[in-house]
Design a protein around this motif. Structure first.
Motif, mmCIF file in Angstrom:
data_model
loop_
_atom_site.group_PDB
_atom_site.id
_atom_site.type_symbol
_atom_site.label_atom_id
_atom_site.label_comp_id
_atom_site.label_asym_id
_atom_site.label_seq_id
_atom_site.Cartn_x
_atom_site.Cartn_y
_atom_site.Cartn_z
ATOM 1 N N GLY A 56 35.843 37.932 14.022
ATOM 2 C CA GLY A 56 36.586 39.127 13.653
ATOM 3 C C GLY A 56 35.785 40.117 12.851
ATOM 4 N N LEU A 73 37.997 38.746 21.597
ATOM 5 C CA LEU A 73 39.244 38.094 21.215
ATOM 6 C C LEU A 73 40.133 37.788 22.413
ATOM 7 N N THR A 125 41.816 44.842 14.115
ATOM 8 C CA THR A 125 41.103 44.133 15.182
ATOM 9 C C THR A 125 40.712 45.066 16.328
ATOM 10 N N THR A 126 41.360 46.216 16.423
ATOM 11 C CA THR A 126 41.064 47.139 17.521
ATOM 12 C C THR A 126 40.439 48.448 17.062
ATOM 13 N N LYS A 159 35.080 43.818 20.008
ATOM 14 C CA LYS A 159 35.884 42.831 19.309
ATOM 15 C C LYS A 159 37.089 42.433 20.158
ATOM 16 N N ARG A 161 34.778 39.925 9.661
ATOM 17 C CA ARG A 161 35.563 40.129 8.446
ATOM 18 C C ARG A 161 34.936 39.402 7.264
ATOM 19 N N ASP A 183 46.644 43.751 12.066
ATOM 20 C CA ASP A 183 46.447 43.676 13.523
ATOM 21 C C ASP A 183 45.655 44.880 14.023
ATOM 22 N N PHE A 224 45.856 35.901 9.604
ATOM 23 C CA PHE A 224 45.008 35.577 10.752
ATOM 24 C C PHE A 224 44.847 34.073 10.981
#
Length: 313
Positions: free
Chosen positions: A227, A311, A132-133, A307, A229, A129, A152
């Motif tokens: 994301g 989101l 994501t930040t 991001k 990723r 998590d 995810f």
């Protein structure tokens, strides 16, 4: 540009012998540029071997990379000395207030366990998590990729009847992807796992795209635009002898194991194995680092902001 790693890290001597360009602390401070900040959450038991493998690939890129070694805080390593961990690693708690341009989460030899039974699963969920930040681009490897795909997108993993073990041909599904720039139409990648993910389980609305795929071992690499990723289900970072060492270990322990697929010349374990994936490993990591460099914020403190906006929109 070279990679910046701690001066006393054991990987340093190996990389210097191989001709990988290494930057010491003093030289790095003199350069008037912001190096890319890359974190490596190392879940593999032989941490020194894994550090070397990833540092080798990132050190071959033309950009300056500063590598931070990270470990989970609620798990005691059985295969790496506490002195090494204290000297060169930080726990996630110690780095969680930082921002990273890129963050790698490795595999781990625990794939037969349900995710929730892994002793550090709750901490890993927090780390996922957090990416994501606080991370611009994440790169998940083998079990790390399966864990991230489950966390995810609830993509399940399945236990195989027989270990997928050896070097397998993969097809280039998306030649226009920036991550596959320069890739052949098909290429060899080492595989070593008891589980798999299946393309049929990838949610169509997830934004996940299958970049590499094998007719035998299934999806090899997924990308996720939203994301930012990458999910690599195989061990493209492996050394030439990694599969040999796993095979020799199992044979010595009396564990039933097949000769690694298409690894030894004429499938003869008495002959030195051939590395047929090295160039594509360097290419993939070079493409990833280049993509991170082109898209990350110049101000490190702004990493992750866009991001979060996407989101939460």
């Amino acid at each position: 540009m070279p990679i910046k790693i701690p001066d006393q890290l054991p990987a340093r001597e190996i990389l210097v012998r191989e001709g990988v360009s290494i930057m010491d602390e003093r030289t790095a401070r003199r350069q008037d540029i912001r190096p890319l900040q890359i974190g490596l959450l190392n879940l593999m038991p032989n941490k020194i071997r894994t550090e070397t493998q990833f540092a080798r690939l990132m050190g071959a890129t033309p950009l300056q990379v500063e590598l931070t070694l990270v470990r989970v805080g609620h798990h005691k390593s059985k295969n790496t000395s506490e002195d090494h961990l204290i000297s060169f690693y930080q726990t996630w708690d110690e780095v969680k207030d930082r921002k990273f341009d890129g963050f790698i989460i490795t595999g781990a030899p625990i794939e037969l366990l349900p995710f929730e039974q892994v002793d550090y699963w709750k901490e890993l969920e927090q780390i996922l998590d957090w990416t994501t930040t606080n991370v611009h681009s994440s790169f998940f490897i083998c079990w790390g990729a399966m864990a991230a795909a489950w966390h995810f997108h609830r993509v399940p993993k399945y236990t195989l009847e027989k270990k997928a073990f050896g070097v397998y041909r993969h097809g280039n599904n998306v030649p226009a992807s920036p991550y596959l720039a320069g890739f052949s139409d098909d290429f060899a990648i080492p595989v070593s796992r008891w589980t798999e993910v299946r393309s049929a389980d990838i949610p169509t609305e997830s934004g996940l795209e299958i970049l590499m795929e094998s007719d035998v071992t299934g999806p090899g690499l997924l990308s996720e635009l939203m994301g930012n990723r990458l999910y690599m289900f195989n061990h493209i970072e492996y050394d030439s002898t990694s599969l040999k060492e796993e095979y020799d270990r199992d044979v010595a322990a009396g564990v039933p194991i097949d000769v690694p697929h298409e690894y030894y010349p004429n499938n003869d374990p008495g002959r030195p194995p051939l590395n047929r994936w090295r160039s594509h490993a360097h290419l993939l990591f070079g493409n990833w680092i280049n993509r991170v460099y082109q898209t990350t914020s110049f101000e490190l403190g702004k990493v992750g902001v866009s991001k979060v906006q996407k989101l939460t929109a």
